[in-house]
Motif scaffolding. Structure first.
Motif, PDB file in Angstrom:
ATOM      1  N   PHE A 204       0.854  -1.099  -0.002  1.00 56.34           N
ATOM      2  CA  PHE A 204       0.005   0.040   0.049  1.00 56.34           C
ATOM      3  C   PHE A 204       0.921   1.199  -0.023  1.00 56.34           C
ATOM      4  O   PHE A 204       0.398   2.381  -0.721  1.00 56.34           O
ATOM      5  N   THR A 205       2.042   1.260   0.769  1.00 57.64           N
ATOM      6  CA  THR A 205       2.876   2.477   0.625  1.00 57.64           C
ATOM      7  C   THR A 205       3.579   2.691  -0.636  1.00 57.64           C
ATOM      8  O   THR A 205       3.354   4.069  -1.057  1.00 57.64           O
ATOM      9  N   ILE A 206       3.892   1.605  -1.268  1.00 58.17           N
ATOM     10  CA  ILE A 206       4.404   1.797  -2.672  1.00 58.17           C
ATOM     11  C   ILE A 206       3.276   1.954  -3.598  1.00 58.17           C
ATOM     12  O   ILE A 206       3.450   2.939  -4.456  1.00 58.17           O
ATOM     13  N   GLY A 207       2.182   1.216  -3.417  1.00 60.13           N
ATOM     14  CA  GLY A 207       0.873   1.843  -4.123  1.00 60.13           C
ATOM     15  C   GLY A 207       0.670   2.829  -3.912  1.00 60.13           C
ATOM     16  O   GLY A 207       0.163   3.553  -5.173  1.00 60.13           O
ATOM     17  N   GLY A 208       0.498   3.731  -2.607  1.00 57.10           N
ATOM     18  CA  GLY A 208       0.036   5.065  -2.560  1.00 57.10           C
ATOM     19  C   GLY A 208       0.962   5.938  -3.298  1.00 57.10           C
ATOM     20  O   GLY A 208       0.592   7.002  -3.841  1.00 57.10           O
ATOM     21  N   PHE A 209       2.201   5.644  -3.294  1.00 59.65           N
ATOM     22  CA  PHE A 209       3.128   6.607  -4.000  1.00 59.65           C
ATOM     23  C   PHE A 209       3.008   6.663  -5.628  1.00 59.65           C
ATOM     24  O   PHE A 209       2.828   7.706  -6.344  1.00 59.65           O
ATOM     25  N   ILE A 210       2.566   5.329  -5.970  1.00 57.77           N
ATOM     26  CA  ILE A 210       2.412   5.209  -7.381  1.00 57.77           C
ATOM     27  C   ILE A 210       0.995   5.859  -7.864  1.00 57.77           C
ATOM     28  O   ILE A 210       0.847   6.634  -8.856  1.00 57.77           O
ATOM     29  N   PHE A 211      -0.098   5.544  -6.944  1.00 57.39           N
ATOM     30  CA  PHE A 211      -1.470   5.712  -7.417  1.00 57.39           C
ATOM     31  C   PHE A 211      -1.475   7.518  -7.208  1.00 57.39           C
ATOM     32  O   PHE A 211      -1.940   7.882  -8.270  1.00 57.39           O
ATOM     33  N   PHE A 212      -0.963   8.150  -6.295  1.00 56.72           N
ATOM     34  CA  PHE A 212      -1.159   9.472  -6.084  1.00 56.72           C
ATOM     35  C   PHE A 212      -0.438  10.076  -7.101  1.00 56.72           C
ATOM     36  O   PHE A 212      -0.648  11.258  -7.493  1.00 56.72           O
ATOM     37  N   GLY A 213       0.965   9.482  -7.404  1.00 51.50           N
ATOM     38  CA  GLY A 213       2.047  10.313  -8.204  1.00 51.50           C
ATOM     39  C   GLY A 213       1.226  10.309  -9.674  1.00 51.50           C
ATOM     40  O   GLY A 213       1.146  11.149 -10.310  1.00 51.50           O
ATOM     41  N   VAL A 214       0.726   9.063 -10.036  1.00 51.00           N
ATOM     42  CA  VAL A 214       0.064   9.130 -11.419  1.00 51.00           C
ATOM     43  C   VAL A 214      -1.134   9.997 -11.539  1.00 51.00           C
ATOM     44  O   VAL A 214      -1.414  10.725 -12.598  1.00 51.00           O
ATOM     45  N   TYR A 215      -2.060   9.915 -10.303  1.00 53.36           N
ATOM     46  CA  TYR A 215      -3.189  10.872 -10.304  1.00 53.36           C
ATOM     47  C   TYR A 215      -2.808  12.340 -10.505  1.00 53.36           C
ATOM     48  O   TYR A 215      -3.320  13.007 -11.332  1.00 53.36           O
ATOM     49  N   GLU A 216      -1.958  12.865  -9.664  1.00 55.34           N
ATOM     50  CA  GLU A 216      -1.343  13.954  -9.508  1.00 55.34           C
ATOM     51  C   GLU A 216      -0.771  14.426 -10.837  1.00 55.34           C
ATOM     52  O   GLU A 216      -1.176  15.743 -11.496  1.00 55.34           O
ATOM     53  N   GLN A 217       0.041  13.766 -11.670  1.00 55.39           N
ATOM     54  CA  GLN A 217       0.645  13.941 -12.758  1.00 55.39           C
ATOM     55  C   GLN A 217      -0.322  13.966 -14.050  1.00 55.39           C
ATOM     56  O   GLN A 217      -0.319  15.092 -14.909  1.00 55.39           O
ATOM     57  N   ALA A 218      -1.305  13.244 -13.698  1.00 57.16           N
ATOM     58  CA  ALA A 218      -2.239  13.206 -15.102  1.00 57.16           C
ATOM     59  C   ALA A 218      -3.198  14.283 -14.869  1.00 57.16           C
ATOM     60  O   ALA A 218      -3.727  14.779 -15.880  1.00 57.16           O
ATOM     61  N   ARG A 219      -3.823  14.572 -13.679  1.00 57.36           N
ATOM     62  CA  ARG A 219      -4.478  15.488 -13.482  1.00 57.36           C
ATOM     63  C   ARG A 219      -3.878  17.205 -13.799  1.00 57.36           C
ATOM     64  O   ARG A 219      -4.559  17.899 -14.391  1.00 57.36           O
ATOM     65  N   GLU A 220      -2.601  17.212 -13.563  1.00 58.57           N
ATOM     66  CA  GLU A 220      -1.819  18.362 -13.870  1.00 58.57           C
ATOM     67  C   GLU A 220      -1.929  18.772 -15.260  1.00 58.57           C
ATOM     68  O   GLU A 220      -2.054  19.729 -15.875  1.00 58.57           O
ATOM     69  N   PHE A 221      -1.549  17.286 -15.882  1.00 55.51           N
ATOM     70  CA  PHE A 221      -1.314  17.490 -17.510  1.00 55.51           C
ATOM     71  C   PHE A 221      -2.633  17.649 -18.256  1.00 55.51           C
ATOM     72  O   PHE A 221      -2.735  18.713 -19.215  1.00 55.51           O
ATOM     73  N   TYR A 222      -3.743  17.067 -17.720  1.00 55.69           N
ATOM     74  CA  TYR A 222      -5.026  17.336 -18.236  1.00 55.69           C
ATOM     75  C   TYR A 222      -5.493  18.838 -18.074  1.00 55.69           C
ATOM     76  O   TYR A 222      -5.877  19.560 -18.849  1.00 55.69           O
TER      77      TYR A 222
END
Length: 275
Positions: free
Chosen positions: A251-269
């Motif tokens: 979950f720790t690694i997943g949280g980093f990947i999940f929120f990282g992808v989410y923040e990056q994709a949202r910023e790009f959009y």
């Protein structure tokens, strides 16, 4: 750069922001779940009442990934569009000091909604992970048998995780006096997820055992309270935290990947569509 991002958000309608959250959540969900699937399989087998090695041990760690590929994107997308929707339409009318209560309410509502997709996917996934061979198609009642236990696990998880994520980001933003980068947001997400996963492990153990129970099990046998009592009676406190290390690590690694992808994709959009 970050002032430009704030202006970009301001230029978008609430509908566009919700669409950004929907797309970003879907992408983050599928990347995270597929990447960390082997750790999730190990956690499921450690928690199984059938035993670790009887449930597959270290073999076929991607068994059951098919349902996850189909279900993780809509589940995560529903979660974030509900979460951001409640935030967007509530926060302007509530003083800043009470925003943490909005985050809790939004997280709770999001978990309940997302579980409508998440639970049947989890049931199929975990039964495949534990190498249970169901001779007939699972009925709707069986597919949703773990709904109550999953909601009871995910509600406290979400209520802890999302306000912590928002708080960590706000705290860090004040320290550095600028908006968080996607990497910093991902780090805040990882920390909030690690704490939430550690606290809710016993509920996850009960949920796993309910989903792996026989399809003919009586209703009383698959109650979360019954499962917790049985686990404690047979294995003590240690049993209630079975799979703790792979769960918290994943979950720790997943949280980093999940929120990282989410923040990056949202910023790009937001940057792309606000032009």
């Amino acid at each position: 750069m970050f002032h430009e991002q704030e202006e970009s958000v301001a230029n978008l309608s609430k509908r566009d922001i919700l669409l950004a959250s929907f797309i970003s959540g879907a992408l983050a969900g599928i990347v995270c779940d597929v990447t960390l699937f082997p750790l999730d399989t190990l956690k499921t087998r450690l928690q199984s009442q059938h035993g670790f090695f009887q449930s597959g041990g270290f073999k076929q760690l991607y068994k059951g990934v098919g349902p996850v590929i189909l279900g993780s994107a809509p589940s995560a997308a529903i979660f974030f569009i509900t979460y951001e929707g409640i935030k967007q339409y509530s926060q302007p009318y509530i003083p800043d000091q009470y925003h943490s209560f909005i985050h809790m309410a939004a997280a709770s509502s999001s978990e309940v909604t997302a579980c409508l997709v998440r639970v049947p996917v989890e049931v199929i996934k975990q039964r495949k992970q534990a190498l249970l061979s169901d001779t007939h198609r699972l009925g709707l009642r069986t597919l949703y048998r773990g709904y109550g236990s999953t909601v009871l696990r995910d509600l406290p998880f979400g209520v802890i995780q999302m306000p912590l994520w928002e708080y960590f980001k706000l705290y860090w933003t004040r320290q550095i006096q600028r908006e968080c980068t996607p990497l910093e947001g991902a780090t805040c997400g990882a920390a909030s997820v690690a704490i939430s996963a550690a606290i809710t492990t016993p509920l996850d153990v009960a949920k796993t055992r309910i989903m792996l129970s026989s399809t003919s099990a009586e209703k009383e046998e698959v109650k979360i309270s019954t499962m917790l009592k049985d686990v404690y009676r047979d294995h003590g406190a240690k049993g209630l935290f079975a799979g703790f290390i792979p769960r918290v690590t994943g979950f720790t690694i997943g949280g980093f990947i999940f929120f990282g992808v989410y923040e990056q994709a949202r910023e790009f959009y937001i940057s792309y569509f606000s032009k």
